[in-house]
Design a protein around this motif. Structure first.
Motif, PDB file in Angstrom:
ATOM      1  N   SER A 251       0.830  -1.209   0.000  1.00 14.88           N
ATOM      2  CA  SER A 251       0.000   0.000   0.000  1.00 14.88           C
ATOM      3  C   SER A 251       0.862   1.256   0.000  1.00 14.88           C
ATOM      4  CB  SER A 251      -0.931   0.009   1.212  1.00 14.88           C
ATOM      5  OG  SER A 251      -1.894  -1.016   1.118  1.00 14.88           O
ATOM      6  N   LEU A 252       1.955   1.224   0.749  1.00 19.01           N
ATOM      7  CA  LEU A 252       2.856   2.373   0.777  1.00 19.01           C
ATOM      8  C   LEU A 252       3.486   2.587  -0.593  1.00 19.01           C
ATOM      9  CD1 LEU A 252       4.395   4.623   2.226  1.00 19.01           C
ATOM     10  CD2 LEU A 252       6.099   2.910   2.897  1.00 19.01           C
ATOM     11  N   LYS A 253       3.921   1.519  -1.225  1.00 18.64           N
ATOM     12  CA  LYS A 253       4.518   1.637  -2.563  1.00 18.64           C
ATOM     13  C   LYS A 253       3.530   2.274  -3.540  1.00 18.64           C
ATOM     14  CE  LYS A 253       4.949  -1.915  -5.361  1.00 18.64           C
ATOM     15  NZ  LYS A 253       5.426  -3.163  -6.017  1.00 18.64           N
ATOM     16  N   LYS A 254       2.296   1.808  -3.520  1.00 17.79           N
ATOM     17  CA  LYS A 254       1.297   2.355  -4.437  1.00 17.79           C
ATOM     18  C   LYS A 254       1.060   3.833  -4.171  1.00 17.79           C
ATOM     19  CE  LYS A 254      -1.292  -1.845  -5.544  1.00 17.79           C
ATOM     20  NZ  LYS A 254      -2.622  -2.527  -5.476  1.00 17.79           N
ATOM     21  N   TYR A 255       1.066   4.228  -2.882  1.00 18.52           N
ATOM     22  CA  TYR A 255       0.870   5.638  -2.566  1.00 18.52           C
ATOM     23  C   TYR A 255       1.992   6.483  -3.173  1.00 18.52           C
ATOM     24  CZ  TYR A 255       0.212  10.001  -0.090  1.00 18.52           C
ATOM     25  OH  TYR A 255       0.023  11.342   0.188  1.00 18.52           O
ATOM     26  N   ILE A 256       3.229   6.031  -3.018  1.00 18.48           N
ATOM     27  CA  ILE A 256       4.365   6.775  -3.574  1.00 18.48           C
ATOM     28  C   ILE A 256       4.247   6.854  -5.093  1.00 18.48           C
ATOM     29  CG2 ILE A 256       6.871   6.801  -3.874  1.00 18.48           C
ATOM     30  CD1 ILE A 256       7.063   5.366  -1.145  1.00 18.48           C
ATOM     31  N   LEU A 257       3.919   5.748  -5.738  1.00 13.96           N
ATOM     32  CA  LEU A 257       3.790   5.729  -7.195  1.00 13.96           C
ATOM     33  C   LEU A 257       2.677   6.659  -7.670  1.00 13.96           C
ATOM     34  CD1 LEU A 257       4.236   1.917  -7.957  1.00 13.96           C
ATOM     35  CD2 LEU A 257       5.957   3.730  -8.114  1.00 13.96           C
ATOM     36  N   HIS A 258       1.589   6.741  -6.890  1.00 16.90           N
ATOM     37  CA  HIS A 258       0.479   7.618  -7.263  1.00 16.90           C
ATOM     38  C   HIS A 258       0.859   9.093  -7.147  1.00 16.90           C
ATOM     39  CE1 HIS A 258      -2.791   4.339  -6.398  1.00 16.90           C
ATOM     40  NE2 HIS A 258      -2.049   4.068  -7.453  1.00 16.90           N
ATOM     41  N   ARG A 270       1.484  14.574  -2.369  1.00 15.22           N
ATOM     42  CA  ARG A 270       0.243  13.820  -2.454  1.00 15.22           C
ATOM     43  C   ARG A 270      -0.147  13.663  -3.918  1.00 15.22           C
ATOM     44  NH1 ARG A 270      -0.631  17.753   1.585  1.00 15.22           N
ATOM     45  NH2 ARG A 270      -0.322  16.808   3.640  1.00 15.22           N
ATOM     46  N   PRO A 271      -0.968  12.676  -4.238  1.00 12.83           N
ATOM     47  CA  PRO A 271      -1.369  12.470  -5.631  1.00 12.83           C
ATOM     48  C   PRO A 271      -1.964  13.737  -6.250  1.00 12.83           C
ATOM     49  CG  PRO A 271      -2.048  10.599  -4.307  1.00 12.83           C
ATOM     50  CD  PRO A 271      -1.543  11.640  -3.347  1.00 12.83           C
ATOM     51  N   GLY A 272      -1.478  14.074  -7.435  1.00 11.06           N
ATOM     52  CA  GLY A 272      -1.998  15.230  -8.154  1.00 11.06           C
ATOM     53  C   GLY A 272      -1.349  16.548  -7.814  1.00 11.06           C
ATOM     54  N   ASN A 273      -0.509  16.589  -6.780  1.00  5.90           N
ATOM     55  CA  ASN A 273       0.155  17.832  -6.390  1.00  5.90           C
ATOM     56  C   ASN A 273       1.450  18.035  -7.169  1.00  5.90           C
ATOM     57  OD1 ASN A 273      -1.891  18.292  -4.605  1.00  5.90           O
ATOM     58  ND2 ASN A 273      -0.636  18.242  -2.755  1.00  5.90           N
ATOM     59  N   GLU A 274       1.920  19.277  -7.162  1.00  6.18           N
ATOM     60  CA  GLU A 274       3.161  19.629  -7.856  1.00  6.18           C
ATOM     61  C   GLU A 274       4.327  18.814  -7.302  1.00  6.18           C
ATOM     62  OE1 GLU A 274       5.058  21.997 -10.803  1.00  6.18           O
ATOM     63  OE2 GLU A 274       2.946  22.016 -10.225  1.00  6.18           O
TER      64      GLU A 274
END
Length: 317
Positions: A251-258, A270-274
């Motif tokens: 889950s942590l890996k996916k968060y970083i990739l997102h 965070r996802p979508g941020n600069e």
């Protein structure tokens, strides 16, 4: 490549390399590149150079330029500032050592004067300039330079232990709120000192496990949003106390990739941020700890590739 609304679950290694190498060329006044924001010039260089090294893309690039720059940042007091002409700061002293170590160029600066500057910052209570961040910084730097005899090690250790709270985490100073970044600093310092036997692993492990959010990423303290930078601070503490089994690594890996930019490279908070170099480095460093994507292994204590530690600092076991 799986992409959904600007999110990818593939590690875009080559794009990260391109992004990191482009930082010095950007004219964006808000970019944290090699030579952009004056006070972050040296820290930005550390984040960028170490990320490139973990990607196995450093290859000695800009060695002469960076060596001369750091040499010019050393002041008469022996310390090093974040840029030429800036006041010395303990954190920049460590960044300088970590950068030069990766270029095998520590002889470019006066390490004796640097060690004395840092050691002289120790206060009567054992801390360095006030809080546990700087305790970690001083202990890390002086250990790397083999100069721990310059300080009162017992007082330094005892101050860190006083920063431990009933919830298992550690704060900036005694009785301050537990925070993931300060917990990294305290556990990292105790690991370097060889005093992890003084840590309540079970209590700390519970507090650490509670930092993982439903999104997969970590927050720094309760009820806060997740942020990629805590991926490193929390995971390094986990690895230092050998409690990584408490974390859902997938889950942590996916968060970083997102949090990657799937088109331009780089990682945001965070996802979508600069994206920025700070979060790019910490995201890559966390993935290295998790042994993902053939990244160079990073040391959870000193935050540099293990091969650098072995080659440049053979006195450290």
């Amino acid at each position: 490549m799986e992409v959904t609304e600007g999110i990818t679950e593939e590690f875009v290694e080559e794009l990260h390399n391109t992004y990191l190498l482009s930082l010095n060329d950007t004219k964006d006044q808000y970019a944290i590149g090699f030579f952009m924001n004056d006070h972050l010039k040296l820290p930005g260089a550390y984040w960028c150079i170490t990320a490139l090294n973990l990607l196995d893309k450093l290859n000695g690039q800009r060695k002469d330029e960076m060596t001369e720059f750091i040499k010019s940042c050393q002041n008469e007091d022996g310390g090093i500032g974040g840029n030429v002409g800036h006041d010395s700061h303990i954190t920049c002293c460590l960044y300088a050592v970590l950068i030069l170590a990766q270029y095998n160029a520590l002889d470019a600066i006066d390490t004796d004067a640097l060690a004395k500057y840092v050691a002289d910052l120790q206060k009567e209570d054992g801390s360095f300039s006030g809080d546990s961040r700087f305790s970690y910084t001083a202990i890390s730097l002086l250990t790397l330079l083999n100069k721990m005899d310059l300080i009162d090690v017992k007082k330094a250790r005892d101050f860190i232990l006083l920063c431990n709270n009933i919830d298992g985490g550690y704060g900036a100073i005694p009785d301050a709120e537990s925070h993931a970044a300060y917990t990294f600093c305290c556990i990292g310092a105790l690991a370097i000192l060889g005093d992890l036997d003084l840590v309540d692993n079970e209590n700390l492990g519970i507090w650490i496990s509670q930092r993982q959010t439903l999104q997969g990423g970590f927050n720094g303290r309760p009820e806060k949003l997740p942020d990629v930078c805590y991926s490193w601070w929390v995971m390094s503490a986990c690895y230092n106390i050998e409690q990584e089994n408490l974390i859902n690594l997938e889950s942590l890996k996916k968060y970083i990739l997102h949090c990657q930019d799937p088109d331009m490279g780089g990682i945001g908070d965070r996802p979508g941020n600069e994206v920025d170099v700070f979060h790019t480095y910490f995201g890559i460093a966390a993935l290295s700890l998790m042994k993902e994507y053939d990244l160079k292994p990073i040391c959870p204590r000193f935050a540099i590739p293990k091969e650098v530690l072995e080659e440049v600092f053979p006195h450290i076991k």
